[in-house]
Each structure stands twice: as structure tokens, then as C-alpha cells.
Write a protein that holds these residues in place. Structure first.
Motif, PDB file in Angstrom:
ATOM      1  N   HIS A   1      48.825  35.144  47.839  1.00 45.40           N
ATOM      2  CA  HIS A   1      50.242  35.519  47.860  1.00 45.40           C
ATOM      3  C   HIS A   1      51.044  34.481  48.646  1.00 45.40           C
ATOM      4  N   ARG A   2      50.824  33.230  48.347  1.00 42.59           N
ATOM      5  CA  ARG A   2      51.308  32.146  49.195  1.00 42.59           C
ATOM      6  C   ARG A   2      52.821  32.159  49.389  1.00 42.59           C
ATOM      7  N   ARG A   3      53.590  32.321  48.321  1.00 40.50           N
ATOM      8  CA  ARG A   3      55.050  32.256  48.477  1.00 40.50           C
ATOM      9  C   ARG A   3      55.590  33.480  49.197  1.00 40.50           C
ATOM     10  N   ALA A   4      55.116  34.652  48.786  1.00 39.82           N
ATOM     11  CA  ALA A   4      55.562  35.873  49.462  1.00 39.82           C
ATOM     12  C   ALA A   4      55.213  35.812  50.941  1.00 39.82           C
ATOM     13  N   TRP A   5      54.061  35.274  51.242  1.00 37.18           N
ATOM     14  CA  TRP A   5      53.575  35.174  52.617  1.00 37.18           C
ATOM     15  C   TRP A   5      54.440  34.226  53.440  1.00 37.18           C
ATOM     16  N   VAL A   6      54.768  33.044  52.905  1.00 34.89           N
ATOM     17  CA  VAL A   6      55.592  32.082  53.640  1.00 34.89           C
ATOM     18  C   VAL A   6      57.026  32.600  53.778  1.00 34.89           C
ATOM     19  N   ARG A   7      57.501  33.302  52.750  1.00 31.77           N
ATOM     20  CA  ARG A   7      58.846  33.900  52.864  1.00 31.77           C
ATOM     21  C   ARG A   7      58.893  34.894  54.022  1.00 31.77           C
ATOM     22  N   MET A   8      57.834  35.697  54.180  1.00 32.40           N
ATOM     23  CA  MET A   8      57.757  36.649  55.288  1.00 32.40           C
ATOM     24  C   MET A   8      57.787  35.923  56.631  1.00 32.40           C
ATOM     25  N   LEU A   9      57.168  34.735  56.696  1.00 30.12           N
ATOM     26  CA  LEU A   9      57.199  33.960  57.939  1.00 30.12           C
ATOM     27  C   LEU A   9      58.602  33.437  58.231  1.00 30.12           C
ATOM     28  N   PHE A  10      59.300  32.967  57.197  1.00 27.66           N
ATOM     29  CA  PHE A  10      60.699  32.572  57.384  1.00 27.66           C
ATOM     30  C   PHE A  10      61.502  33.743  57.953  1.00 27.66           C
ATOM     31  N   ASP A  11      61.309  34.925  57.369  1.00 30.77           N
ATOM     32  CA  ASP A  11      62.046  36.107  57.832  1.00 30.77           C
ATOM     33  C   ASP A  11      61.674  36.469  59.260  1.00 30.77           C
ATOM     34  N   TYR A  12      60.378  36.381  59.579  1.00 27.00           N
ATOM     35  CA  TYR A  12      59.903  36.755  60.915  1.00 27.00           C
ATOM     36  C   TYR A  12      60.544  35.860  61.980  1.00 27.00           C
ATOM     37  N   PHE A  13      60.565  34.544  61.733  1.00 28.68           N
ATOM     38  CA  PHE A  13      61.127  33.610  62.707  1.00 28.68           C
ATOM     39  C   PHE A  13      62.643  33.494  62.603  1.00 28.68           C
ATOM     40  N   ASP A  14      63.231  34.183  61.595  1.00 33.04           N
ATOM     41  CA  ASP A  14      64.679  34.176  61.388  1.00 33.04           C
ATOM     42  C   ASP A  14      65.199  32.740  61.368  1.00 33.04           C
ATOM     43  N   THR A  15      64.631  31.951  60.472  1.00 37.76           N
ATOM     44  CA  THR A  15      64.946  30.532  60.406  1.00 37.76           C
ATOM     45  C   THR A  15      65.081  30.089  58.961  1.00 37.76           C
ATOM     46  N   ASP A  16      65.764  28.959  58.766  1.00 39.30           N
ATOM     47  CA  ASP A  16      65.859  28.368  57.433  1.00 39.30           C
ATOM     48  C   ASP A  16      65.043  27.082  57.327  1.00 39.30           C
ATOM     49  N   ARG A  17      64.379  26.686  58.437  1.00 40.91           N
ATOM     50  CA  ARG A  17      63.537  25.485  58.431  1.00 40.91           C
ATOM     51  C   ARG A  17      62.225  25.821  59.124  1.00 40.91           C
ATOM     52  N   MET A  18      61.112  25.371  58.537  1.00 41.91           N
ATOM     53  CA  MET A  18      59.814  25.677  59.121  1.00 41.91           C
ATOM     54  C   MET A  18      58.823  24.575  58.759  1.00 41.91           C
ATOM     55  N   VAL A  19      57.947  24.239  59.717  1.00 44.07           N
ATOM     56  CA  VAL A  19      56.902  23.228  59.507  1.00 44.07           C
ATOM     57  C   VAL A  19      55.561  23.938  59.333  1.00 44.07           C
ATOM     58  N   VAL A  20      54.777  23.519  58.332  1.00 41.57           N
ATOM     59  CA  VAL A  20      53.419  24.021  58.154  1.00 41.57           C
ATOM     60  C   VAL A  20      52.489  22.832  57.950  1.00 41.57           C
ATOM     61  N   CYS A  21      51.221  23.012  58.353  1.00 38.49           N
ATOM     62  CA  CYS A  21      50.212  21.966  58.149  1.00 38.49           C
ATOM     63  C   CYS A  21      49.296  22.342  56.995  1.00 38.49           C
ATOM     64  N   LEU A  22      48.933  21.347  56.184  1.00 41.86           N
ATOM     65  CA  LEU A  22      48.046  21.564  55.037  1.00 41.86           C
ATOM     66  C   LEU A  22      46.977  20.478  55.003  1.00 41.86           C
ATOM     67  N   ASP A  23      45.810  20.828  54.464  1.00 41.83           N
ATOM     68  CA  ASP A  23      44.763  19.842  54.223  1.00 41.83           C
ATOM     69  C   ASP A  23      45.074  19.100  52.926  1.00 41.83           C
ATOM     70  N   PRO A  24      44.780  17.809  52.844  1.00 41.04           N
ATOM     71  CA  PRO A  24      45.081  17.047  51.617  1.00 41.04           C
ATOM     72  C   PRO A  24      44.440  17.588  50.349  1.00 41.04           C
ATOM     73  N   GLN A  25      43.342  18.346  50.468  1.00 39.64           N
ATOM     74  CA  GLN A  25      42.726  18.884  49.259  1.00 39.64           C
ATOM     75  C   GLN A  25      43.567  19.990  48.622  1.00 39.64           C
ATOM     76  N   GLY A  26      44.581  20.481  49.336  1.00 42.31           N
ATOM     77  CA  GLY A  26      45.403  21.573  48.811  1.00 42.31           C
ATOM     78  C   GLY A  26      46.552  21.093  47.949  1.00 42.31           C
ATOM     79  N   LEU A  27      46.271  20.212  47.004  1.00 43.15           N
ATOM     80  CA  LEU A  27      47.333  19.676  46.150  1.00 43.15           C
ATOM     81  C   LEU A  27      48.019  20.773  45.344  1.00 43.15           C
ATOM     82  N   ASP A  28      47.263  21.787  44.923  1.00 49.53           N
ATOM     83  CA  ASP A  28      47.880  22.873  44.156  1.00 49.53           C
ATOM     84  C   ASP A  28      48.879  23.646  45.000  1.00 49.53           C
ATOM     85  N   LEU A  29      48.608  23.827  46.297  1.00 50.15           N
ATOM     86  CA  LEU A  29      49.565  24.484  47.192  1.00 50.15           C
ATOM     87  C   LEU A  29      50.846  23.670  47.292  1.00 50.15           C
TER      88      LEU A  29
END
Length: 525
Positions: free
Chosen positions: A388-416
Motif C-alpha cells: 500500500h505504498r502510496r496510501a502509506w506515504v500519504r498517511m505519513l505526509f498527513d501525520y507530519f502535517d507537511t507538503d515536503r518529505m525525504v525518504v531513503c530507498l535502496d537502488p534495487q527499488g526501481l519499481d517504487l
């Protein structure tokens, strides 16, 4: 001391069978051979003549024609067991083999191994509760009678099966048996073999039942051993190393697999290629050797999965439901940091937190225990976060009450990365380019299970170029995707040179970016 009676089922290549029998009996062990009656009388006589002077060789009490999935394979095994049990009263263990198997340890090591533990080694999983059967019919193997071979008599096999189903001709499993399933490659103690043979003579009802089950070599011995032997004396594993491809075909071993095979926690391996002449010679010479120590690292399966998985880029042909029904939000901006060295990305994130008020999350799709807020349970597993990647990240935006957020990803996650770029939100990508020393790659191989502390150094050195090429390949795929708003900082550049792409990524001044990039141990291992 342990003495092994090898139970060999074979159907071709008489010279190889003769060599195998001579090799396996060289250290005082025994062998009982069932040569498939389909192989021809003349070929069988060649084997008998070639081994006539070897007192440690015997032959099955009867030869029959064998077919895959049929009772005939079990019956042939029983004929070979009966001959071995009668001919070799000093045999303490009976070990099931095929003509494609070869020892990957010394006879001395095998005898010591079996002496140390008074147990039977056989895979034995509950037939109904386990997921051992991945495809095809399951319960129907037992509840219907199978008189025809599915491979050679497919039409008759399925006509018989569907007729029984339509007429409701299901049968009962013997009440006192818990049906088990597992690999046909086992090693049993003499006492267990004697109990098993006695059981086959006293329980004709069970024998009738198994004669018309499908693929009984995966259930017959596995069920009876569990029925006859205390659970504490059974090790639910095989001592023969074998692997299967994604297509259900056995992995074949060749000359360059010698070191890998010796490092596995097994006594034999299957299948050895007929063309691997050098491998066969080296393993054959090893079997009779003494005083050899083995470094057991046991990374064979994880290494095979890694090597075969390289380059298999996933493809999706339709959006997931959470992609069509959920968006991060048109006015939001997701800043993705991609780096293979997680500790480097985490250090950069700590600097960003110190110099800005942008919420930053570390490897939320890669690390189970990364710090996350409580969002009702969806944060508790990687599988849920990714599904549920998009719904999950949207919930994080809402939780932090922000319009900008940094996340870290591994290079193998090209589909993400592609998924987030296809969203209506704004998206930026920063790749951190790192140097990969041999020491770092060795540590990476051990952390990910591709190697261990016991892996021989020469085997590890042969693996390192493959791992390095894999990491370069992941980076190349990201660059080839030509994402918009892509920036890159590099270990080989100065903080001043890295400041410009970092400033574009974060939307800050170059002076602020240079201060962040100036962390003196940012790229340290």
C-alpha cells in the motif's frame, strides 16, 4: 563406527554406475543397486560383470520397470533395501541415492557425522498443513486411486481422475497414519529399516493404499518413518544438497561448483552434470581422502537466488488499486534519496534534519525496524508498507502535517521510484554515488547471506566482481530511466562540487547545501 549401505536407483550409463559403486565402497561401505528393467538386460549384465569381484555390492532382489510418479519407484527402492538388509548385516545406515548424486565430503567425515547423532534424516512435513506442494493436485494424490501415469498416459490419467470425482469415489486414508511429505533422498538407521520392512509385511492395507497414490516416493517413507520412529529421533532434513529453479527443474552442478559444494552442510549433492568430468574426478578422489577439514558456510541457496535473480526486472501491466484510488496529493513533494550504502544515506539525512525542518524517513521500504510513527498497524511490516505504498506515504505526509518529505530507498527499488514518479505529486530523486572496496563488498556479502565467515577466501574473491557489477547495474538502470529532477552527488567529488546538486534537490542555497555535504565522515565505511 557407521557403515553405510547406499541404495542406488539408476537407469542408464553403466560405466558411470560401475565407477560410482567402486568409489562408494572404497572406504568399507556397501551398495545395493536397482537398475531399471527398461534399461535392458544386456546393459544390466555389463554392470553385474563390472562389479562381480566386489563383495560390498549387491543387487535388488527383483528388477522392475520404473516410471516417474508411480508406485514402481517405491517398489524398486524396497527391493534394493531388502537385498541390502540381507547382504550387509554390518550396515548401520541406509542412504538413498540416484545415479546423478555424488559425495561432497569424505567417507571419514560421513561416518563421524552419522556416529555423532543417533537419528534418521528424512524430510517429513504434514501433507495437509504444509505448503510443500506448490502446484498441481494435492489432496487428490491420496483420496483418489491412480492407475495410470500422468506423463505417459495423460488422457487416461485425467479421465480416470474426473470419473472418480464425478461418481464420488473418494477413499479413506488409513486411520492410524498421519500422511507426511518430503524429498525422496533420505538416510535411515538399520533399526528403522528393519521396522519398515516388517511393517510392509504386516500391513497389506497400507501397501494397497500407497500403490495407487500419485507420486508415492514423496509420501511413503516419509509417512512410515514418522509412524514408526519417535519424533525426537527424526531430523526433518535431507543430507543430499539439491536445488530447483523457478520452473521446478533441478539445478545441475558443473566443474566450477567444487568449492561451493564442499562448503554446504550436506554429505551428497544432486544433480551432477554428466559432462562435469573434472568435478566428478575431484569429488571421487576426495571421498577416499582422510584428515580433511571442511569450512561449512552453507550459502548455496541464497547465492543461487542472487545470481539467477540478477537482471530480472519486474514488469507491471496495470495499476494497483491503491495507485488508482490514492495519490500523495498534487501540492506535495516527495524527495527520494537513493543509496546502496544505507549508512551514508542515513548520515546525510541526519544532516538534513539538523539544517532544515523537512521530515526525513530512513529506509522505510527496506528496513523492518526503521523508526516510524504509529499509523494503525500498516507500519508494522515491510510487506504492508510496500503493498500500500502510496496510501502509506500519504498517511505519513498527513501525520507530519507537511507538503515536503525525504525518504531513503535502496537502488534495487526501481519499481517504487517509478510508482512515485507516476503520481500527481511533485517528485525529486537524489542518487548518492559511493565507492565499493573489496572489504565493503565482502561485508555486504556476509550481511546478506551470500557468504559467511567460513566461506573460503578464494571463493569469496570470485564472488566480489559479480556483486560489484550488480550494484553498478542497479545504478545504471536508474540513470537509464531518465527521471525528471534527478541529481547525483558522489564520493569522488568535493563538498563544494556536491553542493549544487544537493541544493537543487532540497531547494536550499548552495551555502546551506555545502554545509550539509561537508560532514567529514559522510562516506566513511
Amino acid at each position: 563406527m557407521a557403515r553405510i549401505a547406499f541404495i542406488l536407483l539408476c537407469h542408464k550409463d553403466p560405466e558411470a554406475i560401475i565407477d560410482q559403486a567402486r568409489r562408494l565402497t572404497r572406504a568399507g561401505d556397501y551398495i545395493s543397486i536397482h537398475f531399471d528393467a527398461r534399461g535392458g538386460k544386456e546393459t544390466f549384465e555389463t554392470i553385474r560383470a563390472g562389479l562381480a569381484d566386489n563383495p560390498n555390492v549387491t543387487f535388488a532382489t527383483k528388477r522392475i520397470k520404473c516410471g516417474w510418479g508411480e508406485w514402481s519407484l517405491v517398489q524398486a527402492t524396497l527391493y534394493a533395501i531388502e537385498a541390502a538388509e540381507q547382504a550387509f548385516p554390518r550396515a548401520t545406515h541406509f542412504y538413498m541415492l540416484s545415479g546423478d548424486c555424488m559425495s561432497i565430503k569424505t567417507a571419514e567425515y560421513m561416518h563421524d557425522f552419522l556416529d555423532r547423532e543417533d537419528a534418521d534424516f528424512i524430510e517429513s512435513f504434514d501433507f495437509f498443513e504444509s505448503d510443500w506442494i506448490k502446484t498441481g493436485i494435492k489432496e487428490e494424490r491420496l483420496t483418489y486411486r491412480h492407475w495410470f501415469n500422468e506423463r505417459t498416459q495423460k488422457w487416461l490419467f485425467y479421465q480416470s481422475f474426473w470419473m472418480q470425482r464425478r461418481l464420488g469415489l473418494e477413499r479413506q486414508i488409513p486411520d492410524d497414519l498421519q500422511i507426511m511429505i518430503g524429498s525422496q533422498w533420505w538416510c535411515l538407521r538399520r533399526r528403522t529399516i528393519e521396522w519398515l520392512l516388517e511393517f510392509t509385511r504386516n500391513r497389506p492395507d497400507v501397501m494397497r493404499f500407497f500403490r495407487t497414490t500419485w507420486i508415492p516416493d514423496e509420501t511413503f517413507f516419509q509417512t512410515l518413518v514418522r509412524h514408526l520412529v519417535p519424533e525426537t529421533e527424526i531430523r526433518t532434513r535431507t543430507l543430499t544438497f539439491l536445488m530447483f529453479t523457478d520452473y521446478g527443474m533441478p539445478v545441475v552442478f558443473y566443474n566450477d561448483h567444487y568449492d561451493l559444494l564442499l562448503s554446504q552442510d550436506y554429505l551428497f549433492a544432486r544433480k551432477i552434470s554428466p559432462e562435469a568430468k573434472e568435478l566428478k574426478k575431484r569429488l571421487g578422489d576426495l571421498f577416499a581422502d582422510t584428515g580433511v577439514s571442511f569450512q561449512i558456510s552453507n550459502e548455496g541457496r541464497s547465492l543461487f537466488q542472487f545470481l539467477t535473480g540478477r537482471g530480472r526486472d519486474g514488469r507491471r501491466f496495470a495499476q494497483r488499486f491503491w495507485e488508482t484510488e490514492s495519490s500523495l496529493g498534487r501540492n506535495r513533494e516527495l524527495l527520494m534519496i537513493v543509496c546502496k550504502k544505507w549508512h551514508v544515506a542515513k548520515r546525510l539525512v541526519s544532516q538534513i534534519k539538523e539544517h532544515s525542518d523537512i521530515p526525513c524517513l530512513e529506509y522505510l521500504f527496506n528496513e523492518e525496524n526503521t523508526y516510524l510513527p504509529d499509523l494503525g498497524g500498516i507500519e508494522k511490516s515491510l510487506e504492508k508498507r510496500t503493498r500500500h505504498r502510496r496510501a502509506w506515504v500519504r498517511m505519513l505526509f498527513d501525520y507530519f502535517d507537511t507538503d515536503r518529505m525525504v525518504v531513503c530507498l535502496d537502488p534495487q527499488g526501481l519499481d517504487l521510484i517509478r510508482d512515485f514518479y507516476s503520481d500527481r505529486s511533485g517528485t525529486k530523486l537524489l542518487e548518492i554515488e559511493c565507492d565499493f572496496t573489496d572489504d565493503y563488498l565482502s561485508g555486504h556479502a556476509k550481511r546478506t547471506g551470500l557468504a559467511s565467515d567460513q566461506t573460503p577466501e578464494d571463493a569469496l574473491q570470485r564472488l566480489l566482481p559479480t556483486i560489484r557489477a550488480d550494484m553498478v547495474h542497479e545504478s545504471d538502470r536508474i540513470r537509464d530511466a531518465e527521471f525528471e529532477h534527478y541529481s547525483r552527488i558522489s564520493q569522488s567529488k568535493t563538498p563544494e562540487e556536491n553542493a549544487a546538486p544537493l541544493a537543487r534537490f532540497l531547494g536550499i542555497s548552495e551555502d546551506e547545501a555545502c554545509e550539509i555535504a561537508s560532514m567529514h565522515y559522510l562516506f566513511s565505511d
